[in-house]
Design a protein around this motif. Structure first.
Motif, PDB file in Angstrom:
ATOM      1  N   LEU A   1       0.886  -1.070   0.108  1.00 16.90           N
ATOM      2  CA  LEU A   1      -0.250  -0.009  -0.098  1.00 16.90           C
ATOM      3  C   LEU A   1       0.848   1.258  -0.043  1.00 16.90           C
ATOM      4  O   LEU A   1       1.436   1.358   0.977  1.00 16.90           O
ATOM      5  N   LYS A   2       0.829   1.963  -1.050  1.00 23.54           N
ATOM      6  CA  LYS A   2       1.677   3.280  -1.210  1.00 23.54           C
ATOM      7  C   LYS A   2       0.987   4.333  -1.792  1.00 23.54           C
ATOM      8  O   LYS A   2      -0.238   4.096  -2.391  1.00 23.54           O
ATOM      9  N   GLY A   3       1.501   5.498  -1.959  1.00 22.86           N
ATOM     10  CA  GLY A   3       0.782   6.650  -2.622  1.00 22.86           C
ATOM     11  C   GLY A   3      -0.524   7.108  -2.252  1.00 22.86           C
ATOM     12  O   GLY A   3      -0.648   7.075  -0.992  1.00 22.86           O
ATOM     13  N   ARG A   4      -1.237   7.409  -3.130  1.00 19.01           N
ATOM     14  CA  ARG A   4      -2.331   7.766  -3.029  1.00 19.01           C
ATOM     15  C   ARG A   4      -3.382   6.802  -2.411  1.00 19.01           C
ATOM     16  O   ARG A   4      -4.103   7.328  -1.558  1.00 19.01           O
ATOM     17  N   ALA A   5      -3.075   5.563  -2.507  1.00 21.24           N
ATOM     18  CA  ALA A   5      -3.867   4.223  -1.912  1.00 21.24           C
ATOM     19  C   ALA A   5      -3.678   4.514  -0.444  1.00 21.24           C
ATOM     20  O   ALA A   5      -4.667   4.329   0.464  1.00 21.24           O
ATOM     21  N   LYS A   6      -2.479   4.613  -0.282  1.00 20.13           N
ATOM     22  CA  LYS A   6      -1.970   4.821   1.518  1.00 20.13           C
ATOM     23  C   LYS A   6      -2.819   5.930   2.063  1.00 20.13           C
ATOM     24  O   LYS A   6      -3.084   6.081   3.032  1.00 20.13           O
ATOM     25  N   ALA A   7      -2.806   7.184   1.010  1.00 24.85           N
ATOM     26  CA  ALA A   7      -3.083   8.531   1.836  1.00 24.85           C
ATOM     27  C   ALA A   7      -4.636   8.211   2.019  1.00 24.85           C
ATOM     28  O   ALA A   7      -5.363   8.636   2.876  1.00 24.85           O
ATOM     29  N   ASN A   8      -5.503   7.477   0.747  1.00 30.79           N
ATOM     30  CA  ASN A   8      -6.903   7.325   0.867  1.00 30.79           C
ATOM     31  C   ASN A   8      -7.211   6.388   2.264  1.00 30.79           C
ATOM     32  O   ASN A   8      -8.153   6.705   2.970  1.00 30.79           O
ATOM     33  N   ALA A   9      -6.460   5.193   2.629  1.00 34.97           N
ATOM     34  CA  ALA A   9      -6.677   4.621   3.637  1.00 34.97           C
ATOM     35  C   ALA A   9      -6.316   5.243   4.886  1.00 34.97           C
ATOM     36  O   ALA A   9      -7.362   4.909   5.786  1.00 34.97           O
ATOM     37  N   GLN A  10      -5.501   6.137   4.983  1.00 33.90           N
ATOM     38  CA  GLN A  10      -5.290   6.954   6.169  1.00 33.90           C
ATOM     39  C   GLN A  10      -6.481   7.968   6.497  1.00 33.90           C
ATOM     40  O   GLN A  10      -6.890   7.856   7.718  1.00 33.90           O
ATOM     41  N   ARG A  11      -7.088   8.543   5.626  1.00 38.01           N
ATOM     42  CA  ARG A  11      -8.163   9.372   5.696  1.00 38.01           C
ATOM     43  C   ARG A  11      -9.328   8.565   6.175  1.00 38.01           C
ATOM     44  O   ARG A  11     -10.122   9.053   6.795  1.00 38.01           O
ATOM     45  N   LYS A  12      -9.585   7.507   5.472  1.00 35.64           N
ATOM     46  CA  LYS A  12     -10.516   6.482   5.842  1.00 35.64           C
ATOM     47  C   LYS A  12     -10.370   6.142   7.524  1.00 35.64           C
ATOM     48  O   LYS A  12     -11.596   6.154   8.098  1.00 35.64           O
ATOM     49  N   ALA A  13      -9.287   5.643   7.905  1.00 39.33           N
ATOM     50  CA  ALA A  13      -9.241   5.231   9.364  1.00 39.33           C
ATOM     51  C   ALA A  13      -9.306   6.429  10.204  1.00 39.33           C
ATOM     52  O   ALA A  13      -9.816   6.438  11.126  1.00 39.33           O
ATOM     53  N   ASP A  14      -8.851   7.667   9.897  1.00 39.91           N
ATOM     54  CA  ASP A  14      -9.149   8.900  10.560  1.00 39.91           C
ATOM     55  C   ASP A  14     -10.463   9.375  10.859  1.00 39.91           C
ATOM     56  O   ASP A  14     -10.959   9.645  11.624  1.00 39.91           O
ATOM     57  N   ALA A  15     -11.034   9.139   9.490  1.00 43.86           N
ATOM     58  CA  ALA A  15     -12.732   9.780   9.509  1.00 43.86           C
ATOM     59  C   ALA A  15     -13.472   8.382  10.455  1.00 43.86           C
ATOM     60  O   ALA A  15     -14.246   8.925  11.345  1.00 43.86           O
ATOM     61  N   SER A  16     -13.259   7.222  10.175  1.00 42.11           N
ATOM     62  CA  SER A  16     -13.787   6.118  11.214  1.00 42.11           C
ATOM     63  C   SER A  16     -13.624   6.502  12.602  1.00 42.11           C
ATOM     64  O   SER A  16     -14.507   6.105  13.454  1.00 42.11           O
ATOM     65  N   GLN A  17     -12.212   6.686  12.870  1.00 46.37           N
ATOM     66  CA  GLN A  17     -11.872   6.938  14.380  1.00 46.37           C
ATOM     67  C   GLN A  17     -12.755   8.205  14.914  1.00 46.37           C
ATOM     68  O   GLN A  17     -13.128   8.037  16.154  1.00 46.37           O
ATOM     69  N   ALA A  18     -12.688   9.227  14.004  1.00 43.30           N
ATOM     70  CA  ALA A  18     -13.355  10.428  14.715  1.00 43.30           C
ATOM     71  C   ALA A  18     -14.784  10.096  14.676  1.00 43.30           C
ATOM     72  O   ALA A  18     -15.443  10.517  15.774  1.00 43.30           O
ATOM     73  N   GLU A  19     -15.520   9.171  14.010  1.00 46.96           N
ATOM     74  CA  GLU A  19     -16.804   9.119  13.928  1.00 46.96           C
ATOM     75  C   GLU A  19     -17.278   8.408  15.223  1.00 46.96           C
ATOM     76  O   GLU A  19     -17.976   8.413  15.917  1.00 46.96           O
ATOM     77  N   ALA A  20     -16.227   7.300  15.453  1.00 45.87           N
ATOM     78  CA  ALA A  20     -16.344   6.481  16.733  1.00 45.87           C
ATOM     79  C   ALA A  20     -16.164   7.429  17.967  1.00 45.87           C
ATOM     80  O   ALA A  20     -16.952   7.115  19.023  1.00 45.87           O
ATOM     81  N   THR A  21     -15.412   8.271  17.931  1.00 41.27           N
ATOM     82  CA  THR A  21     -15.168   9.177  19.216  1.00 41.27           C
ATOM     83  C   THR A  21     -16.143   9.978  19.276  1.00 41.27           C
ATOM     84  O   THR A  21     -16.757  10.224  20.594  1.00 41.27           O
ATOM     85  N   ILE A  22     -16.671  10.486  18.305  1.00 42.00           N
ATOM     86  CA  ILE A  22     -17.944  11.341  18.479  1.00 42.00           C
ATOM     87  C   ILE A  22     -19.177  10.651  18.906  1.00 42.00           C
ATOM     88  O   ILE A  22     -19.876  11.243  19.841  1.00 42.00           O
ATOM     89  N   LEU A  23     -19.423   9.553  18.499  1.00 42.23           N
ATOM     90  CA  LEU A  23     -20.506   8.776  18.858  1.00 42.23           C
ATOM     91  C   LEU A  23     -20.432   8.359  20.374  1.00 42.23           C
ATOM     92  O   LEU A  23     -21.504   8.131  21.074  1.00 42.23           O
ATOM     93  N   GLN A  24     -19.210   8.219  20.930  1.00 46.20           N
ATOM     94  CA  GLN A  24     -19.021   7.649  22.168  1.00 46.20           C
ATOM     95  C   GLN A  24     -19.138   8.820  23.151  1.00 46.20           C
ATOM     96  O   GLN A  24     -19.751   8.757  24.132  1.00 46.20           O
ATOM     97  N   ALA A  25     -18.949  10.105  22.639  1.00 46.97           N
ATOM     98  CA  ALA A  25     -19.036  11.230  23.610  1.00 46.97           C
ATOM     99  C   ALA A  25     -20.769  11.363  23.696  1.00 46.97           C
ATOM    100  O   ALA A  25     -21.131  11.891  24.625  1.00 46.97           O
TER     101      ALA A  25
END
Length: 208
Positions: free
Chosen positions: A69-93
Motif C-alpha cells: 500500500l503506497k502513494g495515493r492508496a495509502k493516503a486514502n486508507a489513512q483518511r478513511k481510518a481517521d474519519a472512522s476513528q473520529a466518528e467512533a469518538t464522537i458517537l462515544q461522546a
C-alpha cells in the motif's frame, strides 16, 4: 294520576347529572426517596453506530500495514481510518452525554408529585421511555419530540394532562410556613424537578 308524570326513583337509584369523578390527590412536596433503578439498555442505535465506526477504523488501520500500500492508496486508507476513528469518538461522546442527561432527568422526574402515582401504578418503564425520547428531542430530533409530547401527556406532565387523568396536587406549603415550628420544607430536588417540568411544559407549548 294523569298529568303528574312518572313516580320518582328511589334514593339509591338517583344520580346527579352534574356529579364529577373524584380527583386523585398528589402531594405537593413530591415523591420522597431515591428514584427506581434505570430499566432501559443503552441507546441501541448509537451503540451500534459507534461499534461499526470503531470496526471500520480498525480495518483501515490494518490495511495501512500492508507493504504494497503506497502513494495515493495509502493516503486514502489513512483518511478513511481517521474519519472512522473520529466518528467512533464522537458517537462515544454523544452516548456518554446522553447517559448523563438521562440520569439527571430521571432523578428529577421521580421527585415530582406525579411520581407518587407512577410508583403506585408501576409506570417505571414508561417514565424511562419518556426520558429517552425527551433527551433525543433536546438534541434536535423532531420525531423524538413528538414521541416525548405524547408520552408526557400519558404521564401527566402538563396541567391539561393532569386534568385528563383526574390528578390534583394538594397540600402546598403556605407562604408563612417558614416561620412555623416543624414546618416541612420542599426538598431542593423536588423544587428543581418542578422547575424542569415548567421548562418542559413551555417547550412543548412552543413547539406545538
Amino acid at each position: 294520576m294523569a298529568g303528574m308524570g312518572p313516580a320518582p326513583k328511589p334514593a339509591d337509584q338517583r344520580r346527579r347529572r352534574n356529579a364529577t369523578l373524584a380527583l386523585t390527590p398528589l402531594p405537593a412536596e413530591g415523591r420522597a426517596g431515591d428514584p427506581p433503578r434505570w430499566p432501559l439498555l443503552d441507546d441501541v442505535t448509537t451503540v451500534t453506530r459507534r461499534d461499526m465506526a470503531a470496526r471500520a477504523a480498525d480495518d483501515a488501520e490494518l490495511a495501512l500495514l500492508e507493504p504494497d500500500l503506497k502513494g495515493r492508496a495509502k493516503a486514502n486508507a489513512q483518511r478513511k481510518a481517521d474519519a472512522s476513528q473520529a466518528e467512533a469518538t464522537i458517537l462515544q461522546a454523544q452516548l456518554e452525554a446522553q447517559q448523563r442527561v438521562e440520569a439527571e432527568l430521571w432523578t428529577e422526574l421521580w421527585a415530582t408529585p406525579q411520581a407518587v402515582q407512577w410508583e403506585r401504578m408501576g409506570w417505571t418503564r414508561e417514565v424511562a421511555q419518556y426520558v429517552r425520547w425527551k433527551c433525543r428531542a433536546e438534541s434536535g430530533d423532531l420525531d423524538a419530540g413528538k414521541e416525548a409530547r405524547q408520552l408526557g401527556d400519558r404521564l401527566g406532565l402538563t396541567p391539561l394532562a393532569m386534568l385528563r387523568l383526574r390528578w390534583e396536587v394538594v397540600g402546598g406549603e403556605p407562604e408563612t410556613s417558614a416561620q412555623q415550628p416543624g414546618a416541612r420544607r420542599p426538598s431542593s430536588r423536588s423544587t428543581q424537578a418542578r422547575r424542569r417540568l415548567k421548562v418542559v411544559d413551555n417547550d412543548e407549548k412552543g413547539s406545538g
